[in-house]
Motif scaffolding. Structure first.
Motif, mmCIF file in Angstrom:
data_model
loop_
_atom_site.group_PDB
_atom_site.id
_atom_site.type_symbol
_atom_site.label_atom_id
_atom_site.label_comp_id
_atom_site.label_asym_id
_atom_site.label_seq_id
_atom_site.Cartn_x
_atom_site.Cartn_y
_atom_site.Cartn_z
ATOM 1 N N VAL A 198 0.843 -1.207 0.000
ATOM 2 C CA VAL A 198 0.000 0.000 0.000
ATOM 3 C C VAL A 198 0.872 1.248 0.000
ATOM 4 N N HIS A 199 1.898 1.259 0.834
ATOM 5 C CA HIS A 199 2.774 2.433 0.926
ATOM 6 C C HIS A 199 3.540 2.658 -0.377
ATOM 7 N N LYS A 200 3.966 1.570 -0.996
ATOM 8 C CA LYS A 200 4.683 1.662 -2.266
ATOM 9 C C LYS A 200 3.786 2.290 -3.345
ATOM 10 N N ALA A 201 2.517 1.935 -3.333
ATOM 11 C CA ALA A 201 1.576 2.449 -4.327
ATOM 12 C C ALA A 201 1.158 3.890 -4.065
ATOM 13 N N LEU A 202 0.988 4.251 -2.790
ATOM 14 C CA LEU A 202 0.414 5.564 -2.454
ATOM 15 C C LEU A 202 1.410 6.556 -1.883
ATOM 16 N N GLY A 203 2.431 6.066 -1.176
ATOM 17 C CA GLY A 203 3.363 6.962 -0.508
ATOM 18 C C GLY A 203 2.739 7.606 0.712
ATOM 19 N N GLY A 223 1.387 10.891 3.192
ATOM 20 C CA GLY A 223 0.687 12.159 3.014
ATOM 21 C C GLY A 223 -0.815 12.088 2.878
ATOM 22 N N LEU A 224 -1.404 10.902 2.935
ATOM 23 C CA LEU A 224 -2.853 10.787 2.807
ATOM 24 C C LEU A 224 -3.487 10.572 4.175
ATOM 25 N N PHE A 225 -4.800 10.609 4.208
ATOM 26 C CA PHE A 225 -5.520 10.364 5.451
ATOM 27 C C PHE A 225 -5.462 8.878 5.816
ATOM 28 N N GLU A 226 -5.522 8.616 7.100
ATOM 29 C CA GLU A 226 -5.515 7.238 7.595
ATOM 30 C C GLU A 226 -6.622 6.404 6.947
ATOM 31 N N SER A 227 -7.782 7.010 6.749
ATOM 32 C CA SER A 227 -8.921 6.275 6.184
ATOM 33 C C SER A 227 -8.634 5.750 4.777
ATOM 34 N N VAL A 228 -7.822 6.449 4.011
ATOM 35 C CA VAL A 228 -7.451 5.989 2.671
ATOM 36 C C VAL A 228 -6.584 4.740 2.779
ATOM 37 N N TYR A 229 -5.595 4.785 3.649
ATOM 38 C CA TYR A 229 -4.733 3.629 3.844
ATOM 39 C C TYR A 229 -5.538 2.436 4.363
ATOM 40 N N GLN A 230 -6.501 2.708 5.219
ATOM 41 C CA GLN A 230 -7.303 1.628 5.774
ATOM 42 C C GLN A 230 -8.101 0.926 4.671
ATOM 43 N N LYS A 231 -8.699 1.675 3.782
ATOM 44 C CA LYS A 231 -9.450 1.065 2.675
ATOM 45 C C LYS A 231 -8.533 0.227 1.788
ATOM 46 N N CYS A 232 -7.342 0.718 1.540
ATOM 47 C CA CYS A 232 -6.391 -0.034 0.718
ATOM 48 C C CYS A 232 -5.900 -1.284 1.447
ATOM 49 N N ASN A 244 2.827 7.692 7.356
ATOM 50 C CA ASN A 244 3.425 8.995 7.050
ATOM 51 C C ASN A 244 4.943 8.958 7.258
ATOM 52 N N THR A 245 5.599 8.039 6.558
ATOM 53 C CA THR A 245 7.045 7.885 6.636
ATOM 54 C C THR A 245 7.598 7.644 5.234
ATOM 55 N N SER A 246 8.900 7.812 5.094
ATOM 56 C CA SER A 246 9.538 7.548 3.804
ATOM 57 C C SER A 246 9.652 6.055 3.533
ATOM 58 N N HIS A 247 9.989 5.294 4.564
ATOM 59 C CA HIS A 247 10.186 3.851 4.440
ATOM 60 C C HIS A 247 9.363 3.167 5.528
ATOM 61 N N ILE A 248 8.273 2.590 5.134
ATOM 62 C CA ILE A 248 7.339 2.071 6.135
ATOM 63 C C ILE A 248 7.937 0.951 6.976
ATOM 64 N N PHE A 249 8.723 0.059 6.383
ATOM 65 C CA PHE A 249 9.219 -1.068 7.153
ATOM 66 C C PHE A 249 10.251 -0.625 8.188
ATOM 67 N N ASN A 250 11.138 0.252 7.831
ATOM 68 C CA ASN A 250 12.181 0.690 8.770
ATOM 69 C C ASN A 250 11.686 1.703 9.789
ATOM 70 N N GLU A 251 10.851 2.620 9.348
ATOM 71 C CA GLU A 251 10.445 3.737 10.210
ATOM 72 C C GLU A 251 8.995 3.671 10.676
#
Length: 138
Positions: A22-27, A29-38, A115-122
């Motif tokens: 999901v993070h790779k596709a969207l990056g 900066g979006l709302f939590e609700s968008v990430y949740q749907k994805c 809301n991070t550059s690298h989701i797995f590390n940070e």
């Protein structure tokens, strides 16, 4: 099904993989609700059994109380997953996850901040509690 530490490790791996996708596709900066749907879509694609936005009851002095508490995800009825899209994860976010783990009798939980550059590390942190110690390794 018997829950083991290995089962939980594999489950965490799958959830982290979904979050990375999901993070790779969207990056960020979006709302939590968008990430949740994805994430819902990713969990479905991966064949994971999950509940989203479940009410978390509170047992107080022998009485089960309905509350406004809602857990972002409860995966396979064992793993609590809380999503965030914040500049910095605060102690209150960690406390929320740990409390949900306790109330849902979950031995492990994930806090994922998109809301991070690298989701797995940070952006991902795993938490365990005393229930985890009682699980078998295999």
């Amino acid at each position: 099904m018997r829950i083991t530490k290995r089962f939980l490790t594999d489950l965490v791996y799958q959830v982290n993989g979904a979050a990375i996708e999901v993070h790779k596709a969207l990056g960020p900066g979006l709302f939590e609700s968008v990430y949740q749907k994805c994430m819902i879509q990713e969990f479905r694609l991966r064949g994971l059994h999950f509940q989203s936005e479940i009410r978390v009851p509170v047992n107080y002095k022998g009485h089960t109380l309905e509350t406004a508490l809602r857990c972002d995800f409860f995966i396979e009825n064992i793993l609590v997953v809380e999503l965030k899209a914040v500049e910095k994860v605060l102690p209150v976010h960690e406390a929320q996850l740990i409390t949900y783990m306790k109330l849902l009798n979950s031995p492990e939980g994930l806090l994922i901040n998109f809301n991070t550059s690298h989701i797995f590390n940070e952006g991902q942190k795993t938490y365990v509690n005393e229930l985890y110690r009682d699980l078998e390794d295999e």
